[in-house]
Design a protein around this motif. Sequence first.
Motif, PDB file in Angstrom:
ATOM      1  N   HIS A   1       0.686   4.097  -3.226  1.00 37.04           N
ATOM      2  CA  HIS A   1       0.612   5.402  -2.949  1.00 37.04           C
ATOM      3  C   HIS A   1       1.615   6.364  -3.404  1.00 37.04           C
ATOM      4  CE1 HIS A   1      -0.595   9.280  -0.366  1.00 37.04           C
ATOM      5  NE2 HIS A   1       0.735   9.290  -0.461  1.00 37.04           N
TER       6      HIS A   1
ATOM      7  N   PHE B   1       0.967  -1.214   0.149  1.00 32.41           N
ATOM      8  CA  PHE B   1      -0.016   0.013   0.117  1.00 32.41           C
ATOM      9  C   PHE B   1       0.942   1.016  -0.078  1.00 32.41           C
ATOM     10  CE2 PHE B   1      -3.336  -2.993   1.082  1.00 32.41           C
ATOM     11  CZ  PHE B   1      -4.365  -2.487   0.407  1.00 32.41           C
TER      12      PHE B   1
ATOM     13  N   GLN C   1      -5.915   0.818  -3.998  1.00 34.52           N
ATOM     14  CA  GLN C   1      -5.797   1.639  -2.815  1.00 34.52           C
ATOM     15  C   GLN C   1      -6.784   1.410  -1.901  1.00 34.52           C
ATOM     16  OE1 GLN C   1      -4.147   5.407  -4.770  1.00 34.52           O
ATOM     17  NE2 GLN C   1      -2.662   5.299  -3.097  1.00 34.52           N
TER      18      GLN C   1
END
Length: 493
Positions: free
Chosen positions: A16, A12, A60
């Motif tokens: 990002h 993650f 996400q």
Amino acid sequence: MEDSKTIVDVLFDEMHFLYKKCSDLREYMKSLSVPSKELNSLYKKIGELDDCMSLIRVHQELKNTSLQEVDFYSKFKKHFYKDKANKEVRFIVIDGLENEEDDLNDAELLKRYVIENNSSVADKLDKEEEEELKKQFTIKNCLPVMELVPIQFASNARKYMPPGTIVTVTLRKTEKRNFITVSNLGPRSEQDEMNKILEEGGRGKNTSIVRGMGLGLKQVKEILNMHRDWLDTAFDVDQNENDFLYENIHYSMFTVKFTYLNGENEQSINTDYLDWNEDFWNDDIPIVIVHNMFTVSYDLRKLCENKLISLKLSEDNDKEEWKLILEELRMVIRRFDDTLRQCLYKVYLEQNDDELVDAIMGNECSVSLHKVVYRTFESLVNTLYSNKNIDYDPQVNEALKSIDAHSCFYSFIYGVFSLILERAPKGSFFEITYEGGRKDNQITIKCEQCNFKGIFYESASELIKNRVHMYKDMLAEWNGAFIIQEHALKIRL
């Protein structure tokens, strides 16, 4: 990667970071000036970047639990926009369960799924017709993870259907339930293979010409099961018993179908649904992301390396800055590729699953070794590690030779160099010697400020240890090896 982080945390974080860099690039592109005849090309490339960012954003949000609507039509159609292999999609909405194809013979049925004379299978829709199809194919009260279902269906169809054919997406509406079916030609599978197709790694032997991890339909099944309490979802995969010979290859008609209660007949939503899918978040989310994001990463890389670099700019642009921005994004994409492979390797170690090796290694290919190695170190120093003020002196005794390797070599060499540079003190000086005149290629990296044994052997992080083991296993596949000294690293290929 910090010691306390899990592989899910890392994934993650990296998504990002990749999304932010894509967003920065998009803002910069809006400030570019191009000749008027290049405006359409610029807008098209921004649109392609938007498509990639949209898919990153979907992944996400996988752990988000707020319910939303999912537009099946748009998510599916996007995969077939201006397809170069002449693969097209047709959407049909039907009231009731009648199936007019039941009365067609094999020749007539096959004809419905083959594009004739390069003609389009559907008339161009106006805005109102497009909006109506979006409305019809919208599924309400879904977890964000449901967006992966049309993406996976479209990806599977496009991957396995032969060029010049059509995938048909049909919505059948009844008083209480809706049925969505996706039908297309695909390599024929034996019955025992069909029985296992919803299991992890379930792929037919005739699909070996197309790389895949055998995760797609198993993933869809898990996602739909998440919604079973309130949408009463069901899922099935079927293969027509007939064998179609198309372009001298044996194909069958494959149909995936899922059904759900329509908006007026949903069950009361169980707010405790996260309790029973916690294992999915912890165990399957990494594989779900890896499975889909390899494609996103590939599309981004091709956009960056082939299309954006060739964009014709007006003279008032800083062309060197533009090249540097693209080079930085290219390195970020390599970083993301390397992270995806680390995730697969971790699963491989835990499950001893040899099926994952192909996915980790990628396609076999010839690598222009000197160009790739030389450029990667230079790019990393000038982009992602520019704040460290690294200096280096490259010595080419003889240019490195090309080798037969795999597509993972690019993320491998990125990974090894970045592992060194992220641990190197600021202001470090590297001597790098390239030697390709002997039987083996050899890259020698010397740095008095670096403890290479500490970098490769003494890390307390399990993730770093697995990362190093992965690089060693990759190198062994190419009959190479690391020679690690205190202040020097030799890579033999």
